[in-house]
Write an enzyme that holds these catalytic residues in place. Structure first.
Site, PDB file in Angstrom:
ATOM      1  CG  LEU A  24     -44.713  92.011  33.781  1.00  0.00           C
ATOM      2  CD1 LEU A  24     -45.602  92.448  32.625  1.00  0.00           C
ATOM      3  CD2 LEU A  24     -44.292  93.216  34.607  1.00  0.00           C
ATOM      4  N   GLY A  25     -45.569  88.165  36.282  1.00  0.00           N
ATOM      5  CA  GLY A  25     -46.424  87.248  37.032  1.00  0.00           C
ATOM      6  C   GLY A  25     -46.345  85.846  36.471  1.00  0.00           C
ATOM      7  CB  VAL A  26     -46.497  82.596  37.818  1.00  0.00           C
ATOM      8  CG1 VAL A  26     -46.559  81.145  37.357  1.00  0.00           C
ATOM      9  CG2 VAL A  26     -45.060  82.979  38.176  1.00  0.00           C
ATOM     10  N   GLY A  27     -48.701  82.650  35.182  1.00  0.00           N
ATOM     11  CA  GLY A  27     -50.053  82.317  34.750  1.00  0.00           C
ATOM     12  C   GLY A  27     -50.305  80.825  34.742  1.00  0.00           C
ATOM     13  CB  THR A  28     -53.179  78.907  33.364  1.00  0.00           C
ATOM     14  OG1 THR A  28     -54.131  79.736  34.024  1.00  0.00           O
ATOM     15  CG2 THR A  28     -53.677  77.469  33.376  1.00  0.00           C
ATOM     16  CE  LYS A  31     -40.733  81.656  35.446  1.00  0.00           C
ATOM     17  NZ  LYS A  31     -39.274  81.840  35.616  1.00  0.00           N
ATOM     18  CB  VAL A  32     -47.051  87.390  32.292  1.00  0.00           C
ATOM     19  CG1 VAL A  32     -47.275  88.660  31.477  1.00  0.00           C
ATOM     20  CG2 VAL A  32     -48.214  86.434  32.123  1.00  0.00           C
ATOM     21  CE  LYS A  47     -51.496  83.614  29.788  1.00  0.00           C
ATOM     22  NZ  LYS A  47     -51.429  84.143  31.146  1.00  0.00           N
ATOM     23  CG  ASP A 141     -58.093  82.656  37.830  1.00  0.00           C
ATOM     24  OD1 ASP A 141     -58.584  82.727  38.979  1.00  0.00           O
ATOM     25  OD2 ASP A 141     -56.872  82.616  37.616  1.00  0.00           O
TER      26      ASP A 141
END
Length: 528
Positions: A24-28, A31-32, A47, A141
């Protein structure tokens, strides 16, 4: 090889009971991914935190404590953390998944929003940010990409509580390339406490909601930084003076002069049509009056003794993790109470994911976990009835039923219903989900070759007590309304008996004892 695995294809990755899907996305810290529970098919967001990255930042212990507190977070506009699964290489956080997409995409699609809609979103965002600031969690953020929308178009703040684990000065390197929302002191490399940088980001988000553009924007990053540090941004003619004054207070380059959460909450533009549940009235934090249930919950979650919790509360240290956890639990009760007073339908308790093995359609989630109609009628109704009775001498208006067949519990609503579904499955009962807290159940009596039917409804007695109510759905009652009893378990509208449909055999005799036997079997199974 399973039937679903194609030759040469990699088998799906499984974490706990969840099958991981697309990213779904890339976090700090990683990945998610989307996850799906094997049995219930319920979707979650997973996450993935890379242990090596966490270790390199020397925040392993801090993350462990922060996650324990995040698991206690219960706010209608913050993504929930359900479970944490650890492996030697990664930490998997099982979180609430919402299907409405990012607020960013919504803004892009609709350009600038109507003022009332922008205000509604902004009020929800500030409510969530305020909740976390009061419990020593700072986002750092905030941006529309981290603000998700559920199926009711309510905001859910994501990635809350992890961004604050970054070391000071690491923001630009780890903020996924979104300096547009960064405060001047952040891009200047100055020290900052935290809450004030979230206020700046919220000001940028409010501007984006109202204008469909960013107040500070430029493809050339050094030029963008100059614009942010200047604090000068265009003000369109269509913005009224009230919201313009709020924007100017929030986008103040001097953090000491910048608006606080309290300033925003008191602003006339913000207060218009602001729902009461967003900001419950504060409770005096008197350390001499301790909530024993909250202390016990902290002990259970953190594996500590009651004396340690009492010591944390008496120390007066606002950053003590045990004290934060205690006040989180107290706050959750307060928010739930305020939401109940405001009659927020399906917002707080029923907004949680269904604990069921048969997931109902999404529109079923609008049904609230409601108070019991007999045992806990709303206070204003009781007072009105009592006043009327006193005036007219009519005592019948305040009469309440004395008996209810059911089970009381102090467990969480989802946990109660999960146990109910497990028990029904063990007893081989059949059921139809009306909403996550209401099911119709039937069991065939082999001796008389007929179904015994009942309704199970979970009611809220008060902020921590729930009643699972048992009600008989006899065939005679259904037939008296010209309804085919079998239709109680169909997904369609009940069909009249005389339309030529297949009829359930007419029952013979009274089935009260069979209903009680069915209830008793369920109660015994739940007690195991």
């Amino acid at each position: 090889m399973s039937e679903n695995t194609k030759p040469g294809a990699q088998p799906p990755v499984k974490i706990g009971h969840y099958i991981l899907g697309q990213t779904l996305g890339v976090g700090t810290f990683g990945k998610v991914k989307i996850g799906e529970h094997q049995l219930t098919k319920h979707k979650v967001a997973v996450k993935i935190l890379n242990r090596q990255k966490i270790k390199s930042l020397d925040v392993v212990g801090k993350i462990r404590r922060e996650i324990q507190n995040l698991k206690l977070f219960r706010h209608p506009h913050i993504i929930k953390l359900y479970q944490v699964i650890s492996t030697p290489t990664d930490i998997f956080m099982i979180m609430e998944y919402v299907s409405g997409g990012e607020l960013f995409d919504y803004i892009v699609k609709n350009s600038k929003l109507q003022e009332h809609e922008a205000r509604r979103f902004f009020q929800q965002i500030i409510s969530g940010v305020d909740y976390c600031h009061r419990h020593m969690i700072v986002h750092r953020d905030l941006k529309p990409e981290n603000l998700l929308l559920d199926h009711n178009m309510h905001v859910k703040i994501a990635d809350f509580g992890l961004s604050n684990m970054m070391m000071d000065g690491e923001f630009l390197r780890t903020s996924c390339g979104s300096p547009n929302y960064a405060a001047p002191e952040v891009i200047s490399g100055k020290l900052y406490a935290g809450p004030e940088v979230d206020i700046w980001s919220c000001g940028v988000i409010l501007y984006a909601l109202l204008c469909g553009t960013l107040p500070f924007d430029d493809e050339h990053v050094p030029t963008l930084f100059k614009k942010i540090k200047s604090g000068i941004f265009p003000i369109p003619d269509y913005l009224n003076k009230s919201v313009t004054s709020l924007l100017c207070q929030m986008l103040q380059i001097d953090p000491m002069k910048r608006a606080t959460i309290e300033d925003i909450k008191k602003h006339e533009w913000f207060q218009k049509d602001c729902p009461a549940y967003l900001f419950p009235s504060p409770v005096e934090q008197d350390s001499s009056v301790i909530d024993i249930d909250a202390v016990r919950e902290v002990c259970e979650k953190f594996g500590v003794q009651e004396q340690e919790v009492h010591g944390a509360l008496l120390s007066g240290d606002p950053h003590d993790q045990l004290a934060i956890a205690y006040h989180l639990i107290i706050d959750n009760k307060r928010i739930a109470d305020e939401a109940a007073k405001a009659e927020i339908k399906g917002f707080y308790v029923a907004g949680s994911p269904p604990p069921v093995s048969i997931v109902p359609p999404s529109n079923d989630f609008n049904s609230p976990l409601k108070p019991h109609p007999e045992r806990i009628a709303p206070l204003r109704d009781r007072v009105a009835a009592a006043n009327h009775a006193a005036a007219t001498g009519d005592r019948s208006r305040v009469k309440r039923a004395k008996w209810h067949l059911g089970i009381r519990s102090q467990s969480k609503p989802n946990d109660i219903m999960m146990e109910v579904y497990k028990a029904m499955k063990a007893l081989d009962y059949e059921w139809k989900v009306i909403n996550p807290y209401h099911v119709r159940v039937r069991h065939k009596n082999a001796l008389h070759d007929r179904y015994i039917m009942m309704s199970l409804q979970l009611y809220q007695v008060d902020y921590k007590n729930y009643l699972l109510d048992f009600k008989s759905l006899c065939n005679e009652e259904a037939e008296s309304n010209n309804v085919n009893p079998a239709s109680l378990f169909m997904d369609t509208i009940p069909t009249p008996v005389l339309t030529g449909n297949i009829l359930v055999p007419k029952p013979s005799g009274h089935h009260t004892m069979e209903f009680f036997e069915m209830c008793a079997a369920l109660i015994i199974q739940l007690a195991r």
